[in-house]
Design a protein around this motif. Structure first.
Motif, PDB file in Angstrom:
ATOM      1  N   SER A  73      -9.785   8.185  13.213  1.00  0.00           N
ATOM      2  CA  SER A  73      -9.508   6.754  13.133  1.00  0.00           C
ATOM      3  C   SER A  73      -9.792   6.065  14.461  1.00  0.00           C
ATOM      4  N   ALA A  74      -9.987   4.756  14.395  1.00  0.00           N
ATOM      5  CA  ALA A  74     -10.234   3.968  15.602  1.00  0.00           C
ATOM      6  C   ALA A  74      -8.964   3.829  16.433  1.00  0.00           C
ATOM      7  N   ILE A  75      -7.811   3.841  15.766  1.00  0.00           N
ATOM      8  CA  ILE A  75      -6.528   3.670  16.450  1.00  0.00           C
ATOM      9  C   ILE A  75      -5.581   4.768  15.995  1.00  0.00           C
ATOM     10  N   PRO A  76      -5.675   5.964  16.591  1.00  0.00           N
ATOM     11  CA  PRO A  76      -4.786   7.059  16.188  1.00  0.00           C
ATOM     12  C   PRO A  76      -3.298   6.718  16.339  1.00  0.00           C
ATOM     13  N   ALA A  77      -2.962   5.846  17.280  1.00  0.00           N
ATOM     14  CA  ALA A  77      -1.562   5.459  17.462  1.00  0.00           C
ATOM     15  C   ALA A  77      -1.020   4.738  16.228  1.00  0.00           C
ATOM     16  N   LEU A  78      -1.857   4.010  15.545  1.00  0.00           N
ATOM     17  CA  LEU A  78      -1.448   3.331  14.313  1.00  0.00           C
ATOM     18  C   LEU A  78      -1.121   4.356  13.231  1.00  0.00           C
ATOM     19  N   VAL A  79      -1.926   5.394  13.157  1.00  0.00           N
ATOM     20  CA  VAL A  79      -1.679   6.471  12.194  1.00  0.00           C
ATOM     21  C   VAL A  79      -0.404   7.220  12.583  1.00  0.00           C
ATOM     22  N   MET A  81       2.162   6.055  14.076  1.00  0.00           N
ATOM     23  CA  MET A  81       3.294   5.214  13.697  1.00  0.00           C
ATOM     24  C   MET A  81       3.610   5.383  12.211  1.00  0.00           C
ATOM     25  N   ALA A  82       2.579   5.422  11.381  1.00  0.00           N
ATOM     26  CA  ALA A  82       2.776   5.617   9.939  1.00  0.00           C
ATOM     27  C   ALA A  82       3.317   7.007   9.651  1.00  0.00           C
ATOM     28  N   LEU A  83       2.912   7.987  10.456  1.00  0.00           N
ATOM     29  CA  LEU A  83       3.359   9.368  10.238  1.00  0.00           C
ATOM     30  C   LEU A  83       4.811   9.594  10.636  1.00  0.00           C
ATOM     31  N   ASN A  84       5.423   8.654  11.360  1.00  0.00           N
ATOM     32  CA  ASN A  84       6.850   8.769  11.673  1.00  0.00           C
ATOM     33  C   ASN A  84       7.685   8.802  10.395  1.00  0.00           C
ATOM     34  N   ASN A  85       7.245   8.057   9.389  1.00  0.00           N
ATOM     35  CA  ASN A  85       7.908   8.065   8.085  1.00  0.00           C
ATOM     36  C   ASN A  85       6.865   7.710   7.028  1.00  0.00           C
ATOM     37  N   PRO A  86       6.034   8.670   6.633  1.00  0.00           N
ATOM     38  CA  PRO A  86       4.926   8.361   5.717  1.00  0.00           C
ATOM     39  C   PRO A  86       5.360   7.823   4.365  1.00  0.00           C
ATOM     40  N   VAL A  87       6.491   8.267   3.868  1.00  0.00           N
ATOM     41  CA  VAL A  87       6.943   7.775   2.560  1.00  0.00           C
ATOM     42  C   VAL A  87       7.304   6.294   2.649  1.00  0.00           C
ATOM     43  N   ALA A  88       8.028   5.909   3.680  1.00  0.00           N
ATOM     44  CA  ALA A  88       8.370   4.491   3.864  1.00  0.00           C
ATOM     45  C   ALA A  88       7.107   3.668   4.062  1.00  0.00           C
ATOM     46  N   PHE A  89       6.149   4.212   4.817  1.00  0.00           N
ATOM     47  CA  PHE A  89       4.878   3.521   5.013  1.00  0.00           C
ATOM     48  C   PHE A  89       4.141   3.372   3.683  1.00  0.00           C
ATOM     49  N   GLY A  90       4.156   4.403   2.854  1.00  0.00           N
ATOM     50  CA  GLY A  90       3.515   4.341   1.540  1.00  0.00           C
ATOM     51  C   GLY A  90       4.135   3.268   0.662  1.00  0.00           C
ATOM     52  N   TYR A  91       5.470   3.188   0.665  1.00  0.00           N
ATOM     53  CA  TYR A  91       6.146   2.130  -0.099  1.00  0.00           C
ATOM     54  C   TYR A  91       5.811   0.752   0.455  1.00  0.00           C
ATOM     55  N   ALA A  92       5.797   0.625   1.780  1.00  0.00           N
ATOM     56  CA  ALA A  92       5.466  -0.663   2.393  1.00  0.00           C
ATOM     57  C   ALA A  92       4.050  -1.080   2.018  1.00  0.00           C
ATOM     58  N   MET A  93       3.130  -0.140   2.040  1.00  0.00           N
ATOM     59  CA  MET A  93       1.751  -0.429   1.675  1.00  0.00           C
ATOM     60  C   MET A  93       1.672  -0.845   0.206  1.00  0.00           C
ATOM     61  N   LEU A 119      -4.948  -8.198   6.701  1.00  0.00           N
ATOM     62  CA  LEU A 119      -4.310  -7.239   7.619  1.00  0.00           C
ATOM     63  C   LEU A 119      -4.245  -5.839   7.014  1.00  0.00           C
ATOM     64  N   ILE A 120      -3.958  -5.763   5.719  1.00  0.00           N
ATOM     65  CA  ILE A 120      -3.970  -4.461   5.045  1.00  0.00           C
ATOM     66  C   ILE A 120      -5.375  -3.866   5.107  1.00  0.00           C
ATOM     67  N   SER A 121      -6.371  -4.679   4.782  1.00  0.00           N
ATOM     68  CA  SER A 121      -7.760  -4.203   4.797  1.00  0.00           C
ATOM     69  C   SER A 121      -8.201  -3.809   6.206  1.00  0.00           C
ATOM     70  N   LEU A 122      -7.802  -4.587   7.198  1.00  0.00           N
ATOM     71  CA  LEU A 122      -8.142  -4.264   8.585  1.00  0.00           C
ATOM     72  C   LEU A 122      -7.511  -2.946   9.012  1.00  0.00           C
ATOM     73  N   SER A 123      -6.234  -2.765   8.680  1.00  0.00           N
ATOM     74  CA  SER A 123      -5.566  -1.514   9.071  1.00  0.00           C
ATOM     75  C   SER A 123      -6.195  -0.311   8.368  1.00  0.00           C
ATOM     76  N   LEU A 124      -6.587  -0.477   7.107  1.00  0.00           N
ATOM     77  CA  LEU A 124      -7.244   0.623   6.392  1.00  0.00           C
ATOM     78  C   LEU A 124      -8.638   0.896   6.955  1.00  0.00           C
ATOM     79  N   TRP A 125      -9.344  -0.170   7.346  1.00  0.00           N
ATOM     80  CA  TRP A 125     -10.662   0.019   7.934  1.00  0.00           C
ATOM     81  C   TRP A 125     -10.573   0.762   9.272  1.00  0.00           C
ATOM     82  N   LEU A 126      -9.583   0.395  10.086  1.00  0.00           N
ATOM     83  CA  LEU A 126      -9.444   1.016  11.402  1.00  0.00           C
ATOM     84  C   LEU A 126      -8.889   2.435  11.339  1.00  0.00           C
ATOM     85  N   THR A 127      -8.372   2.827  10.192  1.00  0.00           N
ATOM     86  CA  THR A 127      -7.788   4.165  10.071  1.00  0.00           C
ATOM     87  C   THR A 127      -8.538   5.005   9.045  1.00  0.00           C
TER      88      THR A 127
END
Length: 176
Positions: A73-79, A81-93, A119-127
Motif C-alpha cells: 500500500s501507499a500508506i502502510p500506517a493507514l492499514v 490503523m485498520a489492523l488495530n481492530n479489523p472487525v470494527a474497521f470492517g463494520y465502519a467501512m 474518501l472511502i474510494s481514496l483510502s481503498l485506492w491508497l491501500t
C-alpha cells in the motif's frame, strides 16, 4: 451601471423552458448518481451479510485482506490503523458505504455523501488497489473521480436536496 445576481440556478426545463439539450444536460449526472448509490449500498450490504468478511482472520476476512495489502500500500500506517481492530474497521467501512449509497441515491446531503464516497474510494485506492499495475486496472481511482462532480454540484434534480432547496426559496419569498 447596475449588476444583478442570478437566482435561477436551475431553471424549470421540463415545464416548457429550454430544449431537449438543456434537459439532457440538467439530468446528465443522474445515471452516475444512481450507479454510485446502488453500488455503494450493495457493497455495504455485501460486507454486512458476508460472515467471512467481518472477522479478524481467515479466508475472505477484512483482517486477512488488510494484512495481504499492507506492504504494497501507499500508506502502510493507514492499514496498520485498520489492523488495530479489523472487525470494527470492517463494520465502519460497511456502514459508511451504506450511508454514502443511500445519501447519493436519494439525494440527501449529496455533497457530504459524495465526500464520504470519495474518501472511502481514496483510502481503498491508497491501500487495497495501490499496487495495481498499470494504475488504471484498479477500480478505486475511477470511483474517486466519479464522486467529484457530486462534491461540486450536489444533486440538483430528482433529489431531496432539490426539494429542500425549493422549499427554502419559497419560504424566503424567492423563486421556486
Amino acid at each position: 451601471m447596475t449588476h444583478s445576481m442570478r437566482t435561477d440556478t436551475y431553471p424549470p426545463y421540463l415545464d416548457g423552458g429550454g430544449d431537449w439539450r438543456d434537459t439532457a444536460a440538467r439530468y446528465a449526472l443522474l445515471p452516475l448518481r444512481i450507479f454510485l448509490g446502488v453500488t455503494f449500498i450493495y457493497a455495504g450490504l455485501d460486507k454486512l451479510t458476508d460472515s467471512a468478511f467481518l472477522k479478524d482472520s481467515g479466508a475472505g476476512s477484512i483482517g486477512e485482506t488488510m494484512r495481504a495489502v499492507r506492504d504494497s500500500s501507499a500508506i502502510p500506517a493507514l492499514v496498520d490503523m485498520a489492523l488495530n481492530n479489523p472487525v470494527a474497521f470492517g463494520y465502519a467501512m460497511a456502514f459508511g458505504e451504506l450511508a454514502v449509497g443511500i445519501g447519493a441515491l436519494l439525494g440527501v446531503l449529496t455533497r457530504i455523501a459524495a465526500l464520504g464516497g470519495a474518501l472511502i474510494s481514496l483510502s481503498l485506492w491508497l491501500t487495497v488497489s495501490w499496487a495495481s499495475d498499470p494504475y488504471y486496472y484498479g477500480n478505486d481511482l475511477p470511483y474517486l473521480m466519479a464522486w467529484l462532480p457530486f462534491i461540486l454540484a450536489g444533486a440538483p434534480v430528482l433529489s431531496l436536496d432539490a426539494v429542500w432547496r425549493s422549499r427554502r426559496r419559497q419560504r424566503a419569498g424567492g423563486l421556486s
